[in-house]
Design a protein around this motif. Structure first.
Motif, PDB file in Angstrom:
ATOM      1  N   LEU A  36      37.412   0.446  92.746  1.00 39.42           N
ATOM      2  CA  LEU A  36      37.395   0.060  94.196  1.00 39.42           C
ATOM      3  C   LEU A  36      38.227  -1.176  94.209  1.00 39.42           C
ATOM      4  O   LEU A  36      38.162  -2.169  93.379  1.00 39.42           O
ATOM      5  N   ARG A  37      38.856  -1.487  95.313  1.00 42.58           N
ATOM      6  CA  ARG A  37      39.886  -2.678  95.727  1.00 42.58           C
ATOM      7  C   ARG A  37      38.946  -3.898  95.754  1.00 42.58           C
ATOM      8  O   ARG A  37      38.752  -4.168  97.068  1.00 42.58           O
ATOM      9  N   ALA A  38      38.532  -4.587  94.792  1.00 38.07           N
ATOM     10  CA  ALA A  38      37.770  -5.815  94.950  1.00 38.07           C
ATOM     11  C   ALA A  38      38.076  -6.664  93.706  1.00 38.07           C
ATOM     12  O   ALA A  38      38.042  -6.148  92.531  1.00 38.07           O
ATOM     13  N   PHE A  39      38.004  -8.049  93.967  1.00 38.77           N
ATOM     14  CA  PHE A  39      38.096  -8.931  92.860  1.00 38.77           C
ATOM     15  C   PHE A  39      37.164 -10.184  92.989  1.00 38.77           C
ATOM     16  O   PHE A  39      37.121 -10.468  94.252  1.00 38.77           O
ATOM     17  N   SER A  40      36.998 -11.062  92.057  1.00 36.98           N
ATOM     18  CA  SER A  40      36.260 -12.292  92.049  1.00 36.98           C
ATOM     19  C   SER A  40      37.185 -13.059  91.310  1.00 36.98           C
ATOM     20  O   SER A  40      37.679 -12.964  90.551  1.00 36.98           O
ATOM     21  N   TRP A  41      36.869 -14.301  91.627  1.00 36.83           N
ATOM     22  CA  TRP A  41      37.296 -15.654  90.984  1.00 36.83           C
ATOM     23  C   TRP A  41      36.402 -16.826  90.856  1.00 36.83           C
ATOM     24  O   TRP A  41      35.358 -16.728  91.487  1.00 36.83           O
ATOM     25  N   ASN A  42      36.802 -17.419  89.625  1.00 37.00           N
ATOM     26  CA  ASN A  42      36.134 -18.656  89.482  1.00 37.00           C
ATOM     27  C   ASN A  42      36.971 -19.852  88.755  1.00 37.00           C
ATOM     28  O   ASN A  42      37.386 -19.854  87.938  1.00 37.00           O
ATOM     29  N   ILE A  43      37.563 -20.495  89.797  1.00 36.98           N
ATOM     30  CA  ILE A  43      38.550 -21.578  89.557  1.00 36.98           C
ATOM     31  C   ILE A  43      38.108 -22.840  89.918  1.00 36.98           C
ATOM     32  O   ILE A  43      37.656 -23.057  91.031  1.00 36.98           O
ATOM     33  N   ASP A  44      38.041 -23.943  89.042  1.00 42.20           N
ATOM     34  CA  ASP A  44      37.626 -25.031  89.345  1.00 42.20           C
ATOM     35  C   ASP A  44      36.236 -24.996  90.032  1.00 42.20           C
ATOM     36  O   ASP A  44      36.057 -26.072  90.969  1.00 42.20           O
ATOM     37  N   GLY A  45      35.265 -24.351  89.526  1.00 42.46           N
ATOM     38  CA  GLY A  45      33.976 -24.382  90.230  1.00 42.46           C
ATOM     39  C   GLY A  45      33.835 -23.734  91.186  1.00 42.46           C
ATOM     40  O   GLY A  45      32.722 -23.648  91.804  1.00 42.46           O
ATOM     41  N   GLU A  46      34.661 -23.196  91.804  1.00 41.52           N
ATOM     42  CA  GLU A  46      34.721 -22.215  93.145  1.00 41.52           C
ATOM     43  C   GLU A  46      34.666 -20.961  92.898  1.00 41.52           C
ATOM     44  O   GLU A  46      35.668 -20.284  92.311  1.00 41.52           O
ATOM     45  N   LEU A  47      33.591 -20.341  93.245  1.00 41.75           N
ATOM     46  CA  LEU A  47      33.485 -18.739  92.963  1.00 41.75           C
ATOM     47  C   LEU A  47      33.745 -18.253  94.503  1.00 41.75           C
ATOM     48  O   LEU A  47      33.317 -18.654  95.396  1.00 41.75           O
ATOM     49  N   GLY A  48      34.482 -16.937  94.321  1.00 40.97           N
ATOM     50  CA  GLY A  48      35.014 -16.343  95.606  1.00 40.97           C
ATOM     51  C   GLY A  48      35.253 -14.771  95.271  1.00 40.97           C
ATOM     52  O   GLY A  48      35.285 -14.430  94.241  1.00 40.97           O
ATOM     53  N   TYR A  49      35.389 -13.993  96.123  1.00 45.96           N
ATOM     54  CA  TYR A  49      35.690 -12.375  96.138  1.00 45.96           C
ATOM     55  C   TYR A  49      36.656 -12.165  97.359  1.00 45.96           C
ATOM     56  O   TYR A  49      36.341 -12.927  98.524  1.00 45.96           O
ATOM     57  N   VAL A  50      37.086 -11.119  97.239  1.00 42.66           N
ATOM     58  CA  VAL A  50      37.845 -10.387  98.364  1.00 42.66           C
ATOM     59  C   VAL A  50      38.034  -8.804  98.065  1.00 42.66           C
ATOM     60  O   VAL A  50      37.924  -8.459  97.068  1.00 42.66           O
ATOM     61  N   LEU A  51      37.455  -8.427  99.322  1.00 41.94           N
ATOM     62  CA  LEU A  51      37.520  -6.777  99.446  1.00 41.94           C
ATOM     63  C   LEU A  51      38.847  -6.600  99.912  1.00 41.94           C
ATOM     64  O   LEU A  51      39.392  -7.138 100.886  1.00 41.94           O
ATOM     65  N   ASN A  52      39.334  -5.252  99.392  1.00 41.77           N
ATOM     66  CA  ASN A  52      40.698  -4.881  99.810  1.00 41.77           C
ATOM     67  C   ASN A  52      41.808  -5.883 100.107  1.00 41.77           C
ATOM     68  O   ASN A  52      42.400  -5.859 101.192  1.00 41.77           O
ATOM     69  N   PRO A  53      42.012  -6.458  99.063  1.00 36.50           N
ATOM     70  CA  PRO A  53      43.108  -7.606  99.034  1.00 36.50           C
ATOM     71  C   PRO A  53      44.421  -7.230  99.217  1.00 36.50           C
ATOM     72  O   PRO A  53      44.762  -5.907  98.780  1.00 36.50           O
ATOM     73  N   ARG A  54      45.268  -8.065 100.028  1.00 32.77           N
ATOM     74  CA  ARG A  54      46.749  -7.626 100.024  1.00 32.77           C
ATOM     75  C   ARG A  54      47.451  -8.995  99.491  1.00 32.77           C
ATOM     76  O   ARG A  54      46.999 -10.002  99.961  1.00 32.77           O
ATOM     77  N   LEU A  55      48.300  -8.819  98.611  1.00 29.77           N
ATOM     78  CA  LEU A  55      49.254  -9.903  98.096  1.00 29.77           C
ATOM     79  C   LEU A  55      50.097  -9.975  99.330  1.00 29.77           C
ATOM     80  O   LEU A  55      51.356  -9.416  99.330  1.00 29.77           O
ATOM     81  N   VAL A  56      50.208 -11.050  99.943  1.00 31.06           N
ATOM     82  CA  VAL A  56      51.003 -11.081 101.125  1.00 31.06           C
ATOM     83  C   VAL A  56      52.165 -12.025 100.823  1.00 31.06           C
ATOM     84  O   VAL A  56      53.211 -12.198 101.558  1.00 31.06           O
ATOM     85  N   GLU A  57      51.814 -13.116  99.840  1.00 32.17           N
ATOM     86  CA  GLU A  57      52.903 -14.033  99.566  1.00 32.17           C
ATOM     87  C   GLU A  57      52.873 -14.456  98.325  1.00 32.17           C
ATOM     88  O   GLU A  57      51.931 -14.688  97.443  1.00 32.17           O
TER      89      GLU A  57
END
Length: 161
Positions: free
Chosen positions: A56-77
């Motif tokens: 499924l189109r979802a990913f998470s990140w852990n950058i500089d202590g910041e956790l996050g995620y996005v569903l159905n991401p679009r690389l817009v730029e």
């Protein structure tokens, strides 16, 4: 929440483009919890759903202590300005190769409540957004390598995995 096993190069789920998330239900909420739990470990910058076996189109990140995620991401730029540096991948453990990426990237999508998500960054965040987005299209960073570096990387992968 569960820390999930990482799929390794050679697993077909890593080469298959992921499906859009049509409905946000308990299964998707559990996926997000697992993505966040699994990426929240030392040395982990990002994690795509297919890396834990979910196409499924979802990913998470852990950058500089910041956790996050996005569903159905679009690389817009993605900036034309490039960054150069070694890149690795949890699905290709222990191997790092020089990989060119845009110096800046921006992704839009949504969260589990259907709210818009807009995340952007430079440096490692930009590299992470582009790397994880590639995963959702069934691409490993190795496909971005060229010349002798690509030849060496593919030989090493064949020998190691």
């Amino acid at each position: 929440m569960t820390v999930r096993d990482i799929r390794i190069v050679g697993d077909p789920v890593l080469r298959t483009p992921c499906e859009e998330i049509a409905t946000i239900d308990d299964r998707v909420r559990a996926l997000v919890a697992d993505l966040l739990e699994t990426v929240d470990a030392d040395g982990r910058a990002g994690l795509a759903a297919n890396q834990i076996g979910v196409s499924l189109r979802a990913f998470s990140w852990n950058i500089d202590g910041e956790l996050g995620y996005v569903l159905n991401p679009r690389l817009v730029e993605v900036s034309e300005q490039e960054q150069h540096g070694d890149e690795g991948c949890l699905s290709v453990p222990g191997l790092w190769y020089p990989t060119t990426r845009g110096a800046y990237a921006r992704v839009t999508g949504m969260d589990v409540d259907g709210n818009a998500v807009d995340v952007a960054g430079e440096g490692l965040m930009a590299r992470c957004l582009q790397h994880e987005y590639d995963h959702l299209d069934g691409k490993l960073y190795l496909s971005r390598l060229t010349g002798p570096v690509r030849k060496d990387a593919l030989r090493t992968v064949r020998e190691k995995f």
